[in-house]
Write an enzyme that holds these catalytic residues in place. Structure first.
Site, PDB file in Angstrom:
ATOM      1  N   HIS A 171     -13.786  81.393  99.777  1.00  0.00           N
ATOM      2  CA  HIS A 171     -14.513  80.189  99.349  1.00  0.00           C
ATOM      3  C   HIS A 171     -15.052  80.307  97.921  1.00  0.00           C
ATOM      4  CE1 HIS A 171     -18.115  82.392 100.672  1.00  0.00           C
ATOM      5  NE2 HIS A 171     -18.825  81.538  99.964  1.00  0.00           N
ATOM      6  N   HIS A 233     -14.309  88.273  97.430  1.00  0.00           N
ATOM      7  CA  HIS A 233     -14.963  87.425  96.425  1.00  0.00           C
ATOM      8  C   HIS A 233     -15.013  88.091  95.045  1.00  0.00           C
ATOM      9  CE1 HIS A 233     -15.870  85.278  99.936  1.00  0.00           C
ATOM     10  NE2 HIS A 233     -17.032  85.801 100.233  1.00  0.00           N
ATOM     11  N   LYS A 329     -27.224  92.900  99.460  1.00  0.00           N
ATOM     12  CA  LYS A 329     -28.091  91.996 100.224  1.00  0.00           C
ATOM     13  C   LYS A 329     -29.525  92.436  99.975  1.00  0.00           C
ATOM     14  CE  LYS A 329     -24.883  90.302 103.497  1.00  0.00           C
ATOM     15  NZ  LYS A 329     -24.642  88.886 103.137  1.00  0.00           N
TER      16      LYS A 329
HETATM   17  C1  BG6 Z   1     -19.503  85.512 102.919  1.00  0.00           C
HETATM   18  C2  BG6 Z   1     -20.084  86.814 103.395  1.00  0.00           C
HETATM   19  O1  BG6 Z   1     -18.120  85.638 102.732  1.00  0.00           O
HETATM   20  O2  BG6 Z   1     -20.099  85.153 101.691  1.00  0.00           O
HETATM   21  C3  BG6 Z   1     -21.586  86.719 103.537  1.00  0.00           C
HETATM   22  O3  BG6 Z   1     -19.510  87.162 104.651  1.00  0.00           O
HETATM   23  C4  BG6 Z   1     -22.202  86.217 102.250  1.00  0.00           C
HETATM   24  O4  BG6 Z   1     -22.144  87.979 103.899  1.00  0.00           O
HETATM   25  C5  BG6 Z   1     -21.505  84.951 101.770  1.00  0.00           C
HETATM   26  O5  BG6 Z   1     -23.581  85.957 102.495  1.00  0.00           O
HETATM   27  C6  BG6 Z   1     -21.993  84.564 100.388  1.00  0.00           C
HETATM   28  O6  BG6 Z   1     -21.476  83.294 100.058  1.00  0.00           O
HETATM   29  P1  BG6 Z   1     -22.244  82.358  99.030  1.00  0.00           P
HETATM   30  O7  BG6 Z   1     -21.333  81.184  98.856  1.00  0.00           O
HETATM   31  O8  BG6 Z   1     -23.568  82.021  99.653  1.00  0.00           O
HETATM   32  O9  BG6 Z   1     -22.415  83.171  97.774  1.00  0.00           O
END
Ligand code: BG6
Length: 478
Positions: A171, A233, A329
């Site tokens: 995403h 990511h 985190k």
């Molecule tokens: C997810 C992870 O893919 O991405 C999560 O599994 C994380 O642990 C999240 O919190 C973060 O996404 P965003 O869009 O909030 O930065």
């Protein structure tokens, strides 16, 4: 610009009663509908092993949209959207035969919003139900947990569907700022000229979260920061930042260049990695527990909630430029950014008046929150004396466009419905990303590098500074 409306098709969400559907998919589909971007004809079919009917699913969707949609739920608009919503119960064995009778259209987008352990069996069930033809399949990370499992998953998917009908979502690629990076780099000649080792001394990529593992302790115990964020990511952010200009804006041209970056990454040495785990501390003035006290977590857990890596890309463009990745985190703030630091001026004409090497030019791409881009440079402070001060030129999305940024899932669902794979992850990308991390996974299994604890609400273990020491730099924090 005319917005692209997808051809007629059903949108099937398997796992429609779960968390992802409620938080992301149903609100994204509702927002696409408001903008006239759902197919003219086609239903939104929820599938799950629950004894629900259409009405129950509609009220579930209404609640989800009320809680999580970026635009407010408007009864008239929701009624139009709800008219498309249908529910198909399946058995606990995951047999998708009931869907065949319910599918109204010969074409469909089928989203597996289920735990990754069910991907293979559901893909097979899709084939067994005779629904593979006409289906574009969307799945989400984790795409395996190492090279071997990722290769097996890909092979199982390819038994049912060709690669061009498989849409693997990361995403982060749907985020506006990440897409804008392509426009920023390749739509403006001024930046591309300095986007290389001659001008840039280092690149930092930070994905900082202030949240802990929330209710996902058990999942996180199997995952850790490297698998949860770095493999996907962060490697995507790295690839988009470091890729060569593609020969066109076509999907495969862009994806080829991204894979080349991963191919050119030097194998990650465990000595170039710092691992951490959060201990109790305070975030936003509130006391929070340590990771080992979170629900579902082993009180002696050795899983990392923080990772920092020093990477090298073996290419003419980037040889010798460290790429410093950091994620965690329970860090001080939620902030995702890329910072490109430029080399110092060759002569220190202004050292005597207080200009420090740390003040050299910086380009900061803020992915979230407060999306935007800024450039830092030094300016002369007004007055009779020559004194210098770093200042910023800033572009902010909110200030310039005054529109709310669409959710990543809206863009990705739309692209998948249209059949545009540009922002999705290809088989070779997934497998190469795991291959790069393999030596690390082996070292971790042997407890190396050791795990440093850090207080919740800090910037991670102090040891992370070690990765920048060879060059005498410090991490640039927001
Ligand atoms: C997810 C992870 O893919 O991405 C999560 O599994 C994380 O642990 C999240 O919190 C973060 O996404 P965003 O869009 O909030 O930065």
């Amino acid at each position: 610009m005319t917005l692209r409306r997808p051809a007629d098709q059903d949108i099937v969400v398997v796992g429609a009663t779960g968390d992802l559907a409620a938080r992301k998919l149903l609100p994204a589909l509702y927002n696409l509908d408001i903008e006239g971007l759902l197919p003219e004809r086609g239903d939104v079919i929820g599938v799950a092993p629950m004894d629900w009917d259409d009405e129950r699913f509609r009220s579930h969707a209404e609640e989800a949209i009320r809680s999580f949609s970026r635009s407010r739920l408007e009864p008239r608009r929701f009624a139009a959207f709800a008219a498309r919503l249908r529910f198909v119960p399946i058995g606990p064995d995951g047999d998708l035969a009931p869907l065949r009778a319910a599918a109204g259209r010969p074409e469909r987008l089928l989203y597996l919003a289920v735990p990754a352990s069910a991907f293979t069996s559901l893909a097979r069930a899709l084939g067994a139900a005779g629904l593979a033809a006409g289906t574009k399949l969307v799945i989400e990370k984790p795409f395996g947990h190492d090279v071997d499992s990722a290769t097996r998953l890909n092979a199982a998917l390819h038994e049912v569907l060709p690669e061009e009908r498989i849409y693997r979502i990361d995403h982060y690629l749907g985020k506006e700022t990440v897409q804008n990076l392509l426009v920023f780099r390749f739509g403006n000649s001024v930046f591309e000229r300095v986007w290389n080792r001659d001008a840039i001394s280092r690149v930092e990529i930070t994905v900082a979260e202030s949240l802990g593992v929330e209710h996902r302790g058990a999942f996180y115990e199997e995952t850790g920061a490297i698998r949860d964020i770095v493999q996907n990511h962060m490697f995507q952010l790295l690839a988009v930042t470091a890729m060569e200009p593609p020969i066109s804006f076509a999907a495969e041209a862009i994806r080829n260049e991204k894979v080349k970056v991963l191919d050119a990454l030097h194998p990650v040495a465990p000595g170039d990695v710092v691992r951490g785990q959060y201990a109790a501390g305070s975030v936003d003035g509130e006391a929070v527990p340590g990771y080992r006290d979170e629900e579902g977590v082993d009180p002696a857990s050795g899983v990392e909630t923080f990772a920092a890596l020093r990477l090298q890309i073996d290419s003419w463009r980037w040889a010798g430029v460290p790429f410093l990745l950091r994620t965690g985190k329970r860090l001080a703030v939620r902030d995702t950014r890329m910072v490109l630091s430029f080399r110092e001026a060759p002569l220190h004409l202004f050292r005597a008046v207080g200009l420090r090497a740390l003040d050299s030019n910086r380009l900061v791409i803020r992915v979230q929150p407060d999306e935007g881009i800024s450039i830092t440079f030094v300016a002369k402070r007004p007055g009779p004396e020559v004194t210098t001060q770093p200042v910023e030129m800033d572009f902010s999305y909110e200030g310039s466009f005054k529109a709310s940024t669409p959710e990543a899932y809206e863009r990705l669902l739309l692209d998948a419905m249209i059949g545009d794979p540009t922002l999705f992850i290809r088989t070779d990308e997934v497998e190469q990303a795991w291959r790069l991390l393999e030596p690390l996974q082996e070292a971790f299994a042997e407890g190396y590098p050791h795990l440093s604890l850090y207080s919740a609400g800090s910037w991670g273990p102090l040891e992370a500074a070690r990765l920048l020491e060879p060059d005498g730099y410090e991490w640039v924090n927001p």
